[in-house]
Design a protein around this motif. Structure first.
Motif, mmCIF file in Angstrom:
data_model
loop_
_atom_site.group_PDB
_atom_site.id
_atom_site.type_symbol
_atom_site.label_atom_id
_atom_site.label_comp_id
_atom_site.label_asym_id
_atom_site.label_seq_id
_atom_site.Cartn_x
_atom_site.Cartn_y
_atom_site.Cartn_z
ATOM 1 N N GLU A 1 0.846 -1.192 0.000
ATOM 2 C CA GLU A 1 0.000 0.000 0.000
ATOM 3 C C GLU A 1 0.883 1.243 0.000
ATOM 4 O O GLU A 1 1.895 1.320 0.711
ATOM 5 N N LEU A 2 0.480 2.216 -0.807
ATOM 6 C CA LEU A 2 1.162 3.491 -0.919
ATOM 7 C C LEU A 2 0.186 4.613 -0.581
ATOM 8 O O LEU A 2 -1.029 4.394 -0.517
ATOM 9 N N ALA A 3 0.717 5.811 -0.367
ATOM 10 C CA ALA A 3 -0.133 6.979 -0.189
ATOM 11 C C ALA A 3 0.527 8.169 -0.858
ATOM 12 O O ALA A 3 1.734 8.404 -0.695
ATOM 13 N N ALA A 4 -0.272 8.892 -1.635
ATOM 14 C CA ALA A 4 0.176 10.128 -2.273
ATOM 15 C C ALA A 4 -0.541 11.283 -1.588
ATOM 16 O O ALA A 4 -1.774 11.380 -1.652
ATOM 17 N N ASN A 5 0.219 12.134 -0.909
ATOM 18 C CA ASN A 5 -0.346 13.260 -0.168
ATOM 19 C C ASN A 5 -0.070 14.555 -0.907
ATOM 20 O O ASN A 5 1.086 14.847 -1.261
ATOM 21 N N ILE A 6 -1.122 15.330 -1.128
ATOM 22 C CA ILE A 6 -0.964 16.624 -1.797
ATOM 23 C C ILE A 6 -1.792 17.655 -1.031
ATOM 24 O O ILE A 6 -2.685 17.316 -0.243
ATOM 25 N N VAL A 7 -1.482 18.926 -1.265
ATOM 26 C CA VAL A 7 -2.251 20.022 -0.674
ATOM 27 C C VAL A 7 -2.571 21.002 -1.792
ATOM 28 O O VAL A 7 -1.709 21.330 -2.618
ATOM 29 N N ARG A 8 -3.831 21.481 -1.810
ATOM 30 C CA ARG A 8 -4.286 22.386 -2.865
ATOM 31 C C ARG A 8 -5.013 23.570 -2.243
ATOM 32 O O ARG A 8 -5.800 23.408 -1.304
ATOM 33 N N SER A 9 -4.755 24.761 -2.767
ATOM 34 C CA SER A 9 -5.370 25.979 -2.244
ATOM 35 C C SER A 9 -6.570 26.386 -3.096
ATOM 36 O O SER A 9 -6.768 25.846 -4.192
ATOM 37 N N PRO A 10 -7.397 27.331 -2.623
ATOM 38 C CA PRO A 10 -8.590 27.706 -3.389
ATOM 39 C C PRO A 10 -8.286 28.239 -4.784
ATOM 40 O O PRO A 10 -9.087 28.038 -5.711
ATOM 41 N N HIS A 11 -7.149 28.915 -4.961
ATOM 42 C CA HIS A 11 -6.868 29.440 -6.298
ATOM 43 C C HIS A 11 -6.092 28.461 -7.159
ATOM 44 O O HIS A 11 -5.670 28.801 -8.261
ATOM 45 N N GLY A 12 -5.910 27.213 -6.669
ATOM 46 C CA GLY A 12 -5.384 26.150 -7.509
ATOM 47 C C GLY A 12 -3.913 25.852 -7.356
ATOM 48 O O GLY A 12 -3.405 24.937 -8.016
ATOM 49 N N GLN A 13 -3.189 26.583 -6.483
ATOM 50 C CA GLN A 13 -1.806 26.183 -6.215
ATOM 51 C C GLN A 13 -1.814 24.826 -5.520
ATOM 52 O O GLN A 13 -2.674 24.561 -4.676
ATOM 53 N N ALA A 14 -0.862 23.967 -5.865
ATOM 54 C CA ALA A 14 -0.823 22.638 -5.255
ATOM 55 C C ALA A 14 0.622 22.199 -5.090
ATOM 56 O O ALA A 14 1.504 22.574 -5.879
ATOM 57 N N VAL A 15 0.861 21.412 -4.035
ATOM 58 C CA VAL A 15 2.177 20.813 -3.805
ATOM 59 C C VAL A 15 1.975 19.336 -3.531
ATOM 60 O O VAL A 15 0.938 18.914 -3.016
ATOM 61 N N ALA A 16 3.000 18.543 -3.876
ATOM 62 C CA ALA A 16 2.934 17.093 -3.698
ATOM 63 C C ALA A 16 4.104 16.623 -2.841
ATOM 64 O O ALA A 16 5.264 16.968 -3.110
ATOM 65 N N TYR A 17 3.800 15.851 -1.810
ATOM 66 C CA TYR A 17 4.822 15.241 -0.964
ATOM 67 C C TYR A 17 5.324 13.958 -1.617
ATOM 68 O O TYR A 17 4.646 13.381 -2.475
ATOM 69 N N PRO A 18 6.503 13.483 -1.212
ATOM 70 C CA PRO A 18 6.962 12.186 -1.730
ATOM 71 C C PRO A 18 5.940 11.083 -1.447
ATOM 72 O O PRO A 18 5.294 11.082 -0.393
ATOM 73 N N VAL A 19 5.784 10.169 -2.381
ATOM 74 C CA VAL A 19 4.889 9.026 -2.196
ATOM 75 C C VAL A 19 5.489 8.119 -1.124
ATOM 76 O O VAL A 19 6.693 7.844 -1.120
ATOM 77 N N VAL A 20 4.647 7.667 -0.197
ATOM 78 C CA VAL A 20 5.123 6.869 0.934
ATOM 79 C C VAL A 20 4.553 5.459 0.878
ATOM 80 O O VAL A 20 3.535 5.211 0.233
ATOM 81 N N GLU A 21 5.237 4.539 1.572
ATOM 82 C CA GLU A 21 4.709 3.196 1.788
ATOM 83 C C GLU A 21 4.013 3.166 3.134
ATOM 84 O O GLU A 21 4.553 3.638 4.139
ATOM 85 N N SER A 22 2.817 2.594 3.161
ATOM 86 C CA SER A 22 2.025 2.492 4.394
ATOM 87 C C SER A 22 1.829 1.015 4.719
ATOM 88 O O SER A 22 1.269 0.272 3.919
ATOM 89 N N ARG A 23 2.310 0.618 5.892
ATOM 90 C CA ARG A 23 2.211 -0.787 6.299
ATOM 91 C C ARG A 23 1.128 -0.928 7.356
ATOM 92 O O ARG A 23 1.140 -0.224 8.367
#
Length: 369
Positions: free
Chosen positions: A175-197
Motif C-alpha cells: 500500500e502506498l499513499a500520495a499526499n498533496i495540498v491544494r489551495s482555493p486558487h489552484g496552487q498545489a504541492v505534492a509530498y513524496p509518495v510513501v509506503e504504508s504498512r
C-alpha cells in the motif's frame, strides 16, 4: 497538531468538540462542546469563523451545504468532501474521470454479491470470491470492511441497513499513499509518495519515501493525486491511498480530505508539514515547500497497550535516541487505540526503521529493554 501548526502564524482556532477530553480540546483556547450532526449547533458554532475545516469526514453533507448557503467558507467544500464521505460516490466519480480503481459495484444483498463475484470470474481480468465489502459511509481503520468468501458470509455487512460497496480483492504488492495540498486558487504541492504498512487493518508504519519505488510510478501516483484534487475541487490536504499491484500499476483505494496518518512523518521529515500546509491552504496563503529534510523518515504509530502510564517510557526512549521525535495525543490509553506516533529520520533506512519500531514498541509496552 493542526492548531500547533497555526500558532507561529498567529492564527486563532475555535473548536467544535464531542467532549472536553478530545485531543484538540485540550490545547485549543476556544472550545464549544456539541454534536456536529446537529445543524443548529453547527450554525451557532460557525458564527464569527472566517473558515471551517475538519479533522474527520463525518459532518453531514447537507449541513455543510447549509453553512455555505449562510455564507460561511467551508474547506474542503461539501461537493468535494462527499467523495471522502461516501465510497459509492467516490468510486462513481473516479471512474468517470478515468482514475484507476479496483473493479467494483454497489450491491443490494448477498445474492447481488454472489452475482458480482460471478461477473468478476467471467471477466477478462478474472477473479470471483473472495471479494471485499465496505459500508459506503462511516468506516475507518478496518472498521466497516469485510473480506467474504461466499454468499453465506456476505450477510453481515447488510445488517447495518446502509448501502454496501463490493470490490474485487486486489493482488497488491504493498500500500502506498500520495499526499498533496491544494489551495482555493489552484496552487498545489505534492509530498513524496510513501509506503504504508498495515497491521490488522490499522496503519502501523509509514516510510518516506516509499523504498524501491520507480521514479515513473512515483510520478504517476503524484500526478494522479493532483488530478483528483483538481477534478474534485479539493481545498486543503488530500491523501490518496493506493494499491501498488503485482503487475506494476497503482489503483486508488481510499480518499481522505484532511491531514492524514500517512502524512504524520512530515511534522519532522519535511520542510513544511501537512498540517502547516493544510492551514495555509484553507486560508488561501501561499503553500510551503513539501520536500523531505532527510533521505529517509519513518513514522510508527503508538498504539495503546496493557498499561496506561506511557510516560515512564520517555526516559528510556529519549536517552536511547536523542534524535527521536515523540508526539502523544492526550488520549486515554486503550488496547489498539492510536494514542501517538514517533518519527525518526536519517541516512540508513534499516537503522531508521529499527529506531522507530523500538520506540513505538517501548511506549506501548511490547518491548521492555
Amino acid at each position: 497538531m493542526t492548531h500547533e501548526a497555526g500558532i507561529p502564524l498567529g492564527i486563532r482556532f475555535k473548536l467544535l468538540s464531542d467532549t472536553p477530553q478530545d485531543s484538540a480540546a485540550q490545547v485549543v483556547g476556544e472550545v464549544v462542546v456539541g454534536d456536529y450532526r446537529d445543524l443548529d449547533t453547527l450554525r451557532a458554532f460557525a458564527r464569527g469563523c472566517d473558515v471551517i475545516t475538519f479533522d474527520h469526514e463525518h459532518v453531514p453533507t447537507e449541513h455543510l451545504r447549509a453553512l455555505e448557503a449562510d455564507g460561511i467558507p467551508v474547506r474542503p467544500g461539501p461537493d468535494a468532501l462527499v467523495h471522502a464521505q461516501d465510497k459509492g460516490v467516490m468510486r462513481a466519480r473516479l471512474t468517470e474521470i478515468g482514475a484507476p480503481c479496483p473493479r467494483h459495484r454497489v450491491v443490494a444483498d448477498p445474492a447481488d454479491v454472489a452475482a458480482f463475484a460471478a461477473e468478476l470470474a467471467a471477466s477478462p481480468g478474472g477473479g470471483g470470491f473472495p471479494v471485499v465489502l465496505k459500508t459506503v459511509r462511516g468506516g475507518y481503520d478496518g472498521k466497516g470492511v469485510w473480506v467474504v468468501r461466499s454468499e453465506a458470509e456476505a450477510a453481515e455487512p447488510f445488517r447495518a441497513g446502509v448501502p454496501v460497496l463490493a470490490e474485487e480483492m486486489v493482488a497488491f504488492r504493498r500500500e502506498l499513499a500520495a499526499n498533496i495540498v491544494r489551495s482555493p486558487h489552484g496552487q498545489a504541492v505534492a509530498y513524496p509518495v510513501v509506503e504504508s504498512r498495515q497491521v490488522d487493518g490499522v496503519c502501523d508504519t509509514v516510510i518516506a519515501p516509499a523504498p524501491d519505488l520507480s521514479e515513473e510510478l512515483s510520478g504517476q501516483a503524484q500526478e494522479l493525486a493532483l488530478r483528483i484534487a483538481d477534478e474534485l475541487g479539493v481545498v486543503g490536504h488530500l491523501a490518496v491511498e493506493l494499491f501498488e499491484t503485482e503487475d506494476g500499476r497503482v489503483l486508488v483505494n481510499e480518499l481522505a480530505m484532511r491531514p492524514h496518518n500517512s502524512g504524520h512523518w512530515t511534522m519532522d521529515g519535511a520542510v513544511t508539514s501537512q498540517f502547516a500546509n493544510h492551514v495555509r491552504a484553507v486560508l488561501d496563503l501561499p503553500l510551503g515547500d513539501p520536500r523531505p529534510r532527510a533521505p529517509w523518515t519513518v513514522m510508527c504509530n503508538v498504539l495503546g497497550g496493557d498499561y496506561p502510564d506511557m510516560y515512564g517510557a520517555y526516559l528510556h526512549c529519549m536517552a536511547r535516541d536523542p534524535q527521536l521525535k515523540i508526539h502523544m495525543y492526550g488520549k486515554d490509553v486503550k488496547p489498539g487505540r492510536k494514542v501517538g506516533h514517533v518519527n525518526t529520520y536519517g541516512d540508513d533506512l534499516d537503522a531508521v526503521l529499527e529506531r522507530a519500531r523500538h520506540a513505538a514498541g517501548y511506549l506501548r509496552g511490547t518491548i521492555t529493554e
